[in-house]
Design a protein around this motif. Structure first.
Motif, PDB file in Angstrom:
ATOM      1  N   ASP A   1      -0.837   4.464  -2.124  1.00  0.00           N
ATOM      2  CA  ASP A   1      -0.251   4.319  -0.787  1.00  0.00           C
ATOM      3  C   ASP A   1      -0.344   2.927  -0.174  1.00  0.00           C
ATOM      4  O   ASP A   1       0.043   2.728   0.978  1.00  0.00           O
ATOM      5  CB  ASP A   1      -0.838   5.363   0.189  1.00  0.00           C
ATOM      6  N   VAL A   2      -0.828   1.956  -0.923  1.00  0.00           N
ATOM      7  CA  VAL A   2      -0.807   0.563  -0.459  1.00  0.00           C
ATOM      8  C   VAL A   2       0.412  -0.116  -1.099  1.00  0.00           C
ATOM      9  O   VAL A   2       0.520  -0.187  -2.328  1.00  0.00           O
ATOM     10  CB  VAL A   2      -2.098  -0.187  -0.865  1.00  0.00           C
ATOM     11  N   TRP A   3       1.332  -0.605  -0.258  1.00  0.00           N
ATOM     12  CA  TRP A   3       2.582  -1.175  -0.784  1.00  0.00           C
ATOM     13  C   TRP A   3       2.336  -2.615  -1.248  1.00  0.00           C
ATOM     14  O   TRP A   3       2.649  -3.577  -0.574  1.00  0.00           O
ATOM     15  CB  TRP A   3       3.694  -1.083   0.273  1.00  0.00           C
ATOM     16  N   VAL A   4       1.801  -2.707  -2.468  1.00  0.00           N
ATOM     17  CA  VAL A   4       1.408  -4.001  -3.029  1.00  0.00           C
ATOM     18  C   VAL A   4       2.602  -4.860  -3.435  1.00  0.00           C
ATOM     19  O   VAL A   4       2.476  -6.071  -3.604  1.00  0.00           O
ATOM     20  CB  VAL A   4       0.475  -3.812  -4.253  1.00  0.00           C
ATOM     21  N   CYS A   5       3.752  -4.231  -3.585  1.00  0.00           N
ATOM     22  CA  CYS A   5       4.981  -4.980  -3.903  1.00  0.00           C
ATOM     23  C   CYS A   5       6.068  -4.581  -2.925  1.00  0.00           C
ATOM     24  O   CYS A   5       6.375  -3.396  -2.775  1.00  0.00           O
ATOM     25  CB  CYS A   5       5.417  -4.686  -5.335  1.00  0.00           C
ATOM     26  N   LYS A   6       6.621  -5.574  -2.231  1.00  0.00           N
ATOM     27  CA  LYS A   6       7.729  -5.320  -1.312  1.00  0.00           C
ATOM     28  C   LYS A   6       8.881  -6.246  -1.668  1.00  0.00           C
ATOM     29  O   LYS A   6       8.680  -7.452  -1.868  1.00  0.00           O
ATOM     30  CB  LYS A   6       7.297  -5.573   0.129  1.00  0.00           C
ATOM     31  N   ASN A   7      10.084  -5.691  -1.734  1.00  0.00           N
ATOM     32  CA  ASN A   7      11.273  -6.475  -2.066  1.00  0.00           C
ATOM     33  C   ASN A   7      11.074  -7.311  -3.330  1.00  0.00           C
ATOM     34  O   ASN A   7      11.417  -8.497  -3.375  1.00  0.00           O
ATOM     35  CB  ASN A   7      11.664  -7.375  -0.877  1.00  0.00           C
ATOM     36  N   GLY A   8      10.496  -6.699  -4.330  1.00  0.00           N
ATOM     37  CA  GLY A   8      10.339  -7.350  -5.630  1.00  0.00           C
ATOM     38  C   GLY A   8       9.305  -8.446  -5.668  1.00  0.00           C
ATOM     39  O   GLY A   8       9.191  -9.167  -6.661  1.00  0.00           O
ATOM     40  N   SER A   9       8.537  -8.588  -4.588  1.00  0.00           N
ATOM     41  CA  SER A   9       7.581  -9.688  -4.509  1.00  0.00           C
ATOM     42  C   SER A   9       6.256  -9.195  -3.914  1.00  0.00           C
ATOM     43  O   SER A   9       6.066  -8.006  -3.688  1.00  0.00           O
ATOM     44  CB  SER A   9       8.195 -10.806  -3.662  1.00  0.00           C
ATOM     45  N   VAL A  10       5.370 -10.124  -3.676  1.00  0.00           N
ATOM     46  CA  VAL A  10       4.029  -9.792  -3.202  1.00  0.00           C
ATOM     47  C   VAL A  10       4.091  -9.063  -1.851  1.00  0.00           C
ATOM     48  O   VAL A  10       4.749  -9.520  -0.929  1.00  0.00           O
ATOM     49  CB  VAL A  10       3.199 -11.080  -3.045  1.00  0.00           C
ATOM     50  N   GLY A  11       3.414  -7.908  -1.762  1.00  0.00           N
ATOM     51  CA  GLY A  11       3.389  -7.146  -0.519  1.00  0.00           C
ATOM     52  C   GLY A  11       2.006  -7.140   0.085  1.00  0.00           C
ATOM     53  O   GLY A  11       1.368  -8.189   0.222  1.00  0.00           O
ATOM     54  N   GLU A  12       1.508  -5.942   0.411  1.00  0.00           N
ATOM     55  CA  GLU A  12       0.177  -5.852   1.017  1.00  0.00           C
ATOM     56  C   GLU A  12      -0.895  -6.316   0.024  1.00  0.00           C
ATOM     57  O   GLU A  12      -0.698  -6.293  -1.189  1.00  0.00           O
ATOM     58  CB  GLU A  12      -0.096  -4.408   1.444  1.00  0.00           C
ATOM     59  N   ASP A  13      -2.021  -6.699   0.561  1.00  0.00           N
ATOM     60  CA  ASP A  13      -3.138  -7.229  -0.226  1.00  0.00           C
ATOM     61  C   ASP A  13      -3.604  -6.201  -1.265  1.00  0.00           C
ATOM     62  O   ASP A  13      -3.988  -5.086  -0.931  1.00  0.00           O
ATOM     63  CB  ASP A  13      -4.294  -7.562   0.729  1.00  0.00           C
ATOM     64  N   ARG A  14      -3.585  -6.586  -2.528  1.00  0.00           N
ATOM     65  CA  ARG A  14      -3.985  -5.661  -3.585  1.00  0.00           C
ATOM     66  C   ARG A  14      -5.461  -5.283  -3.487  1.00  0.00           C
ATOM     67  O   ARG A  14      -5.878  -4.256  -4.042  1.00  0.00           O
ATOM     68  CB  ARG A  14      -3.665  -6.200  -4.980  1.00  0.00           C
TER      69      ARG A  14
END
Lengths: 383, 383
Positions: free
Chosen positions: B327-340
């Protein structure tokens, strides 16, 4: 001798601080001409790293004057910032060497999803440019290593001309292409169309038939640069054969150094109705985790070969399939053949021959076994 | 309660000497009627075991009075002798129970490529027939285990009718079907066509979406037998839902007990243009060895999810892909999202959500991590 075996090329391999451990991490390959013809083949993964997108555009012009390669970061899945970083990298190389950025190819390898440390990479390009030499091909090959245990180079001597190259890749090896960065150079005077034909023909039968772990990379790049410095234009077949020999040599080195592997598996599919059938069956066998484990355990478990063949759409009759392991035909006509206890699997190379009894086409796929060490290496890669 | 939870069935699970270690290895399930309607779903592997070929013919009649199952040998890739052994097995059951062999289904599981010890199996059928009981459903479930650490049963209670079942399977689990033997029974009075529709619908969304190790078996068999003993015919949707619930329960038990696994991976693909796109992407993620290793190491290496998605032909734009791990969106729009670093992966279940941002269809695929224990178990299976 790597990328500097052919006349007309200089190279550098430098430690510029991209890798935290201080190992070499930036390579430059510069074509001094007089020709600057080039060809490239890239990953067929639809998720492509920024440098792949950039270099694909560069190669459309059929002209490359320099290649900059970094390990320590793939610059894949890094969004618009990642692409800007690739452009800035090419611009910096162009600036330092007095070139047009449109003739500078970029390649990156390492962890997906992290931005490159541009504050170290850009000054690093100046440093590497200062270290360019006709004798630094090996250093360049060392600088592109990631989990590779050894650097990989190969050379083929023609009559007055040379093809040489370097490769990196130790995991995420699978067709289309294996995860690899490869730069080949030649001093033969061949135009971009000739280079493209020779490179595509070679990669289709070498790198595309290496399947270490079934995983396809976002960064695969294979480049072929011609300087024309030998002033010789070999006959096409002879040149294509040399390119293929170098690719074959490098591909075998990739398999021999695959992460955590203890066996190289040579899968030859014979008796196929078509070459594409042979390749499909070979890849299915190459990717069967249960079989890869069995080979690790030196267990001639041929049933796993048959169950892998059975998942394909190739032309065959299950009751006519034959399988040999290290030349012992343990399966004949889809059933029990020679005594499996006759099979010795103690060597590093294991040969599987699958006879589809459906035609006369064949193909060879190279794979590795699956080991606890592979699991170990890949459980901790990014953390 | 297993296959004897529904009225009208008896079962047995006996140790007859097929397995060298003396564990139970022969199961019988007998339908006492009054109805004998049945449906079956079988492996899509083109290399099919002898009992699969036999049972496919039996099921074409839509009528099954008894099922005989053995562990300790798959009777796959055993040629004409293997098929004769399956026929002899069905004949023996028919003879002992006073039935027609054309109504006796056969299922086998174990090592591929070895003949069954018929000198122990045939007398074993007499022994098992003598142990048939309305209370031996659990024993039958135990007798079909191979590398399973626990036996698997499930029951769903309808209004006056019941669906119950047993399953075995711990490796070679992959779509179409997972390696499994499953027998479901019901005392609902449903005809063969209704059973077939309910069973196909259920397996498509349960067993077909379990992908432990990407390897497809030669022996997969899922049978559904109806005794009609409740004298009730439930509404189709209600019945189909019950069959699906039991299949879903058993499928989850298969994943939870997969060889050497330390994690159950729930892969949900959302935002897909079609359900088949969602399934294709889910399976590609499920089969990525590098990702399976990363999850074993509790490493939220989402780049490996993207590189797996990129190998598919599904409808998506790489720059719009989103990926969540637990449930942590680590990838957004094909790139880095929320902190892994926000991702905690300490539990046995790991949830991967892949949003293709291309539509509104979805699918869930279950997989396992790749561990040194998996390698260990499968390096030594046949030796």
């Amino acid at each position: 001798m790597s990328v500097t075996a052919a006349k007309g090329f200089t190279a550098a391999g430098s430690a510029v601080g991209i890798k935290k451990n201080g190992n070499p991490d930036l390579a430059l390959v510069v074509n001094r001409g007089p020709s600057f013809a080039a060809a490239g083949v890239f990953t067929s993964n639809r998720v492509k790293a920024a440098p792949v997108k950039w270099s694909q555009q560069v190669l459309k012009g059929g002209r490359v004057r320099a290649v900059v390669l970094n390990s320590g970061g793939a610059n894949a899945c890094t969004g618009p910032q990642g692409f800007q970083d690739t452009v800035a990298t090419a611009d910096k190389v162009a600036d330092v060497l007095g070139l047009d950025a449109a003739h500078v190819a970029v390649a990156s390898t390492g962890l997906i999803g992290t931005l490159l440390p541009m504050d170290r990479l850009l000054p690093g390009i100046e440093q590497a440019a200062g270290e360019l030499s006709e004798h630094s091909g090996e250093k360049a090959a060392i600088a592109i290593k990631t989990t590779d245990s050894v650097h990989k180079t190969a050379v083929h001597q023609g009559a007055g001309w040379t093809v040489g190259g370097m490769a990196k890749g130790a995991g995420m090896l699978a067709p289309g292409l294996a995860t690899m960065l490869v730069v080949l150079t030649t001093d033969a005077d061949v135009d971009a169309a000739g280079l493209d034909a020779a490179l595509r023909d070679a990669t289709r039968q070498t790198f595309d038939r290496v399947d270490s772990d079934g995983c396809m990379s976002t960064n695969d790049t294979v480049l072929l640069l011609a300087s024309g410095a030998s002033r010789l234009t070999p006959e096409y077949g002879e040149f294509a054969s040399a390119v293929r020999a170098v690719c074959d040599d490098l591909a075998r080195q990739l398999i021999g150094d695959a992460e955590g592997s203890s066996k190289d598996i040579r899968i030859e599919v014979v008796g196929a109705a078509s070459e594409s059938d042979a390749v499909e069956v070979g890849r299915s066998i190459a990717r069967n985790n249960l079989l890869k484990c069995a080979i690790h355990g030196e267990d001639p478990n041929w049933g796993r070969v048959l169950s892998a063949i059975g998942t394909t759409s190739a032309d065959f009759d299950p009751d006519r399939l034959n399988v040999a392991i290290n030349d012992v035909w343990v399966c004949k006509n889809g059933s029990v053949g020679e005594d499996r206890d006759l099979v010795s699997m103690t060597g590093r190379e294991v040969r599987i021959t699958a006879d589809l009894a459906a035609g006369s086409e064949s193909a060879v796929i190279w794979a590795n076994d699956l080991t606890a060490e592979y699991v170990h290496e890949n459980s901790e890669y990014s953390s």
